[in-house]
Each structure stands twice: as structure tokens, then as C-alpha cells.
Design a protein around this motif. Structure first.
Motif, mmCIF file in Angstrom:
data_model
loop_
_atom_site.group_PDB
_atom_site.id
_atom_site.type_symbol
_atom_site.label_atom_id
_atom_site.label_comp_id
_atom_site.label_asym_id
_atom_site.label_seq_id
_atom_site.Cartn_x
_atom_site.Cartn_y
_atom_site.Cartn_z
ATOM 1 N N GLU A 9 33.627 52.652 45.998
ATOM 2 C CA GLU A 9 34.731 52.374 45.195
ATOM 3 C C GLU A 9 35.047 51.362 44.751
ATOM 4 O OE1 GLU A 9 39.254 54.394 46.284
ATOM 5 O OE2 GLU A 9 37.985 53.849 47.991
ATOM 6 N N THR A 10 35.603 50.969 43.607
ATOM 7 C CA THR A 10 35.730 49.715 42.770
ATOM 8 C C THR A 10 37.257 49.320 43.181
ATOM 9 O OG1 THR A 10 34.390 50.545 41.397
ATOM 10 C CG2 THR A 10 35.530 48.369 40.811
ATOM 11 N N VAL A 11 37.267 48.044 43.427
ATOM 12 C CA VAL A 11 38.460 47.470 43.581
ATOM 13 C C VAL A 11 38.501 45.978 42.617
ATOM 14 C CG1 VAL A 11 38.863 47.975 46.159
ATOM 15 C CG2 VAL A 11 37.792 45.769 45.532
ATOM 16 N N SER A 12 39.569 45.674 42.228
ATOM 17 C CA SER A 12 39.990 44.664 41.523
ATOM 18 C C SER A 12 41.148 43.608 42.146
ATOM 19 C CB SER A 12 40.607 44.952 40.087
ATOM 20 O OG SER A 12 40.406 43.793 39.278
ATOM 21 N N VAL A 13 40.413 42.401 42.641
ATOM 22 C CA VAL A 13 41.428 41.473 43.326
ATOM 23 C C VAL A 13 41.500 40.294 42.434
ATOM 24 C CG1 VAL A 13 41.330 40.245 45.463
ATOM 25 C CG2 VAL A 13 40.337 42.352 45.490
ATOM 26 N N PRO A 14 42.723 39.713 42.302
ATOM 27 C CA PRO A 14 43.077 38.555 41.584
ATOM 28 C C PRO A 14 42.515 37.189 42.125
ATOM 29 C CG PRO A 14 45.185 39.879 41.801
ATOM 30 C CD PRO A 14 43.971 40.289 42.846
ATOM 31 N N VAL A 15 42.359 36.452 41.278
ATOM 32 C CA VAL A 15 41.885 35.021 41.994
ATOM 33 C C VAL A 15 43.102 34.232 41.604
ATOM 34 C CG1 VAL A 15 40.218 33.138 41.605
ATOM 35 C CG2 VAL A 15 39.369 35.499 41.052
ATOM 36 N N VAL A 16 43.344 33.165 42.719
ATOM 37 C CA VAL A 16 44.500 32.356 42.648
ATOM 38 C C VAL A 16 44.293 31.430 41.585
ATOM 39 C CG1 VAL A 16 45.615 30.448 44.175
ATOM 40 C CG2 VAL A 16 44.421 32.257 45.379
ATOM 41 N N PRO A 17 45.181 31.013 40.733
ATOM 42 C CA PRO A 17 45.323 30.368 39.579
ATOM 43 C C PRO A 17 45.122 28.929 39.908
ATOM 44 C CG PRO A 17 47.224 31.673 39.293
ATOM 45 C CD PRO A 17 46.563 31.980 40.856
ATOM 46 N N LEU A 18 44.590 28.216 38.933
ATOM 47 C CA LEU A 18 44.327 26.581 39.198
ATOM 48 C C LEU A 18 45.436 25.960 39.345
ATOM 49 C CD1 LEU A 18 42.012 26.118 36.059
ATOM 50 C CD2 LEU A 18 41.444 25.573 38.526
ATOM 51 N N ASP A 19 46.720 26.431 38.811
ATOM 52 C CA ASP A 19 48.089 25.632 39.197
ATOM 53 C C ASP A 19 48.315 26.026 40.313
ATOM 54 O OD1 ASP A 19 47.820 24.692 36.531
ATOM 55 O OD2 ASP A 19 49.380 26.391 35.694
ATOM 56 N N ASP A 20 47.863 26.841 41.287
ATOM 57 C CA ASP A 20 48.377 27.142 42.629
ATOM 58 C C ASP A 20 47.209 26.857 43.683
ATOM 59 O OD1 ASP A 20 50.610 28.123 41.825
ATOM 60 O OD2 ASP A 20 49.874 30.187 41.509
ATOM 61 N N GLY A 21 46.401 25.973 43.207
ATOM 62 C CA GLY A 21 45.311 25.445 44.006
ATOM 63 C C GLY A 21 43.920 26.253 44.060
ATOM 64 N N GLY A 22 43.898 27.247 42.949
ATOM 65 C CA GLY A 22 42.770 28.130 43.042
ATOM 66 C C GLY A 22 41.820 27.879 41.907
ATOM 67 N N LEU A 23 41.199 28.743 41.534
ATOM 68 C CA LEU A 23 40.263 28.495 40.367
ATOM 69 C C LEU A 23 40.329 29.150 38.990
ATOM 70 C CD1 LEU A 23 36.987 28.865 42.798
ATOM 71 C CD2 LEU A 23 37.982 26.702 41.865
ATOM 72 N N ALA A 24 41.334 30.291 39.054
ATOM 73 C CA ALA A 24 41.320 31.012 37.831
ATOM 74 C C ALA A 24 42.310 30.191 36.591
ATOM 75 C CB ALA A 24 42.227 32.203 38.007
ATOM 76 N N PRO A 25 41.777 30.229 35.487
ATOM 77 C CA PRO A 25 40.532 30.895 34.890
ATOM 78 C C PRO A 25 39.199 29.996 35.333
ATOM 79 C CG PRO A 25 41.576 30.050 33.208
ATOM 80 C CD PRO A 25 42.574 29.814 34.410
ATOM 81 N N TYR A 26 38.235 30.796 35.814
ATOM 82 C CA TYR A 26 37.053 30.072 36.236
ATOM 83 C C TYR A 26 36.114 30.213 35.090
ATOM 84 C CZ TYR A 26 32.905 29.410 38.972
ATOM 85 O OH TYR A 26 31.742 28.824 39.540
ATOM 86 N N VAL A 27 35.985 29.117 34.412
ATOM 87 C CA VAL A 27 35.266 29.206 32.729
ATOM 88 C C VAL A 27 33.725 29.078 33.132
ATOM 89 C CG1 VAL A 27 35.258 28.109 30.704
ATOM 90 C CG2 VAL A 27 37.617 28.502 31.978
ATOM 91 N N THR A 28 33.044 29.827 32.545
ATOM 92 C CA THR A 28 31.483 29.567 32.287
ATOM 93 C C THR A 28 31.184 29.345 30.787
ATOM 94 O OG1 THR A 28 30.912 31.864 32.334
ATOM 95 C CG2 THR A 28 31.351 31.085 34.427
#
Length: 386
Positions: A9-28
Motif C-alpha cells: 500500500e502506498t502512502v504520501s507523507v509531506p515534508v516539513v517546509p524549509l521556513d518551518d525548520g524542515g527541508l522542503a523543497p528538497y532540491v537536487t
């Protein structure tokens, strides 16, 4: 005990935004990540004990689930989950490598075995033999630890923003920061130098362009960093895969350690890299390898050659993160911190999230993987194919 069913079963979980201390968008160099689809795999047995595995999506959720349930499951249903070595050797489909689809099933089998025996996986593998060891012998006075140091991961950002993250990583107790690269080699150099200066050289850095540099660009990056007094822990897969001779020449041209990743996914590739003196570090990954037993084989090849190993991260939720923690703790040869972005998830499918503290994560001490899946969370983040 027999395996009776494999369900994906597939799940989609958000990544915490950069502005909130996370990494999204995580750019490669080939995209951006703001959420990540992960395929959860449950293996059931005739004794009512189930185990869990996890992998990333291949092409599409439906495709990945279909391959797992219709393609791989028939090879393992009716067999014992204790037969991890024989199962991985019998799963064979002409003209393709199905190791990465077998891997989450194999990890689920280890989870089942641990639950049956009431032992955590790292104990089944040998009992926290790996951290910090570079010799074949063990110091009897060595202090055992249940925590694994991990490497903080960061996407491509401007130098000023990268500085802030380097300072944050250092303040949070991390010793290593891995950052993506490959869109502009000059900016890659500027970012690493800025982060190095921000923490006064108190972090080690891994630079990963995902095959994004030409040979000449990789040479110039390495030289520019050396001129700036920055010596990486390693450059990860700096050039394209399957160019082992060129990678060996790059290693001859620079004092920056070379750490192939995508090139190590197949065992004979790792042996060839070692024979060609084309690497300083082996960056391994249990999913493309085919599971925990398979990555143990790769780690053994690296250890026998005196090459340190680290474990790769693929935006892993708690199931695979737990598997990585057990593997790097129980398998000799893993002497460098594994990568992780676990701290950047908004949520997880576990009833109790893993805690990242002082740049490390404790190895779960419960049976098997030592984690419990929350069905409500799985349902909340489930990807609807319709």
C-alpha cells in the motif's frame, strides 16, 4: 511457519517546509521533493504474525504494488520467513533485476523472525558489532551503545541559507552534513565553503551531485575545495555510473575521498571498484541490494578491502529507517553515519515516532524492527489510485 500473503500500500507523507525548520523543497540536480510516496509492504504468516517493509515508488504506486503483489509474492508465499538467504537466491526473473522489489519483503521477513524469537534484528545480525569498529577484533572494554549517529541531509540552497542549516545541524549535535549538488559546480563549491566557514570546520561534509558532474567539473570541484582548505568526508557518486576507470582516474587526481553510491548497488560492481582502486568509501543501500542479508554481503566485501561503508537514505519513513538502524548496528563494516532525513517528515505511519536527539537515533529495542504500525496513519496518508 509459512508466508501466506504479501500486501502493498502506498502512502504520501509531506515534508516539513524549509521556513518551518524542515527541508522542503528538497532540491537536487534532477528535481524537488515536497512530499514523498512510500510503499509499505506487509508480509503475513499462517501463525498470525506479520512483518513490515518499505520501499520508494518505482514508476507509479500502482506499478510498484502490482510488481510486489503479483510478481514477487508468488515466489515467497508458502515458504518460511526464516529462509531469507534461500528466498533471495530463488527470486529470478529473466532480463531484469528484481532485488529492490524483494528487499521490502525480505525486511518484513526479518521483522517476523525477530518477533517469533523475541529479539531485535540487530541482535540477530550479531549484536551491535558495527559502530566505530575498523578492526576484526573487538576491544572487550568497548562501551556498547544503542544509538546510531546519523548524517544531516540538505538540498541545494543559496550559500546564505545553507550557512543557517549548517549552524543548525552543528547546534543539534550532528557531526556530518550531506548536501546535494550538480546544477552548477561553482555554486556547489561556494555552498560548501560557506557552510564550512560558518561552523569553523566542525562539521564533516558529504557532497552528492547524483552523477551530475562531468569528469572535468568533478576535478575542479575537488581542487577548489582543497584550495579553500575544505576536505570532504567524501564526494558521493560525482560522475556517471559504470565509468569505473574514469572514477579511478578522478581518485588519482584529487585528495578528496570518493564515495560511489549508485555504482555500488550491484555486488560485482563493488568488487570491480575495489579492484580498480576507484573508491575510498562504499555508500551502500539495502533496497537496491535486495535486503538486509544482501547489504550484509556488500558490507563484507567492503570490509575485507579495508573500505569504510555508509548507508544511503531515500527519504525513508520509520519502517525502513528502523531497518537501516538495525543493519548498521548489527553488520560489521558500517563505520560511518548513515544518511537520514527522518527529522524532516511532518508525520510517520508509526504509533510512536523515532526520536532524533543530539544527531543520533536509538536502535529500536523491541522484537524484529521494534516499531509498531498505526493503521489510522496508513489510512490517512494512503494514495488513492482512483
Amino acid at each position: 511457519m509459512e508466508i501466506t500473503n504479501v500486501a502493498a500500500e502506498t502512502v504520501s507523507v509531506p515534508v516539513v517546509p524549509l521556513d518551518d525548520g524542515g527541508l522542503a523543497p528538497y532540491v537536487t540536480n534532477h528535481g524537488e521533493v515536497e512530499s514523498m510516496e512510500r510503499v509499505l509492504v506487509r508480509v503475513d504468516t499462517d501463525e498470525g504474525i506479520s512483518g513490515w517493509g518499505e520501499m520508494r515508488v518505482f514508476l507509479s504506486p500502482r506499478t510498484t504494488e502490482t510488481i510486489l503483489e503479483d510478481g514477487i509474492a508468488p515466489w515467497v508465499v508458502g515458504h518460511s520467513p526464516f529462509e531469507t538467504e534461500s528466498l533471495r537466491r530463488q527470486v529470478f526473473i529473466e532480463y531484469t533485476n528484481v532485488d529492490m522489489f524483494f528487499a521490502p519483503i525480505e525486511i518484513a521477513c526479518w521483522d517476523i523472525v525477530g518477533k517469533v524469537l523475541d529479539k531485535p534484528i540487530d541482535e540477530l545480525l550479531g549484536g551491535r558489532t558495527a559502530p566505530g569498529l575498523t578492526e576484526r577484533t573487538i576491544d572487550p572494554n568497548r562501551q556498547e551503545t544503542s544509538r546510531v549517529d546519523v548524517a544531516y541531509c540538505l538540498g541545494i540552497l543559496p550559500p546564505a541559507e545553507s550557512r543557517e542549516h549548517a549552524r543548525h545541524a552543528h547546534e543539534q549535535g550532528y557531526s556530518v552534513l550531506k548536501t546535494k549538488a550538480g546544477r552548477d559546480w561553482r555554486e556547489d563549491v561556494d555552498r560548501i565553503v560557506a557552510m564550512h566557514d560558518e561552523v569553523d570546520g566542525r562539521l564533516d561534509f558529504r557532497l552528492d551531485p547524483n552523477q551530475g558532474w562531468r569528469f572535468d567539473e568533478a576535478v575542479r570541484v575537488a581542487a577548489a575545495l582543497e584550495d579553500a582548505g575544505v576536505y570532504l568526508q567524501y564526494m558521493e557518486q560525482p560522475i556517471r555510473v559504470d565509468a569505473h576507470g574514469t572514477l579511478a582516474r578522478l581518485r588519482q587526481r584529487t585528495s578528496q575521498p570518493i564515495g560511489p553510491n549508485e555504482d555500488t548497488y550491484i555486488a560485482h560492481n563493488l568488487r570491480e571498484l575495489i579492484e580498480r582502486d576507484a573508491l575510498d568509501v562504499a555508500v551502500l543501500d539495502m533496497t537496491p541490494a535486495g535486503g538486509i542479508a544482501a547489504v550484509r554481503q556488500l558490507a563484507g566485501i567492503a570490509e575485507d578491502a579495508g573500505v569504510p561503508a555508509a548507508h544511503h537514505c531515500a527519504f525513508d519513513l520509520g519502517i525502513r529507517t528502523a531497518a537501516v538502524l538495525h543493519a548498521v548496528s548489527g553488520i560489521p563494516g558500517f563505520t560511518l553515519p548513515p544518511d537520514t532525513v527522518y527529522y524532516a517528515w511532518e508525520d510517520d505511519v508509526l504509533t510512536e515516532r523515532l526520536a532524533v536527539e543530539d544527531g543520533s537515533i536509538a536502535v529500536p529495542d523491541g522484537p524484529g524492527l521494534g516499531v509498531e504500525i498505526d493503521p489510522a496513519k496508513v489510512e490517512e496518508y494512503r494514495v488513492d489510485h482512483d
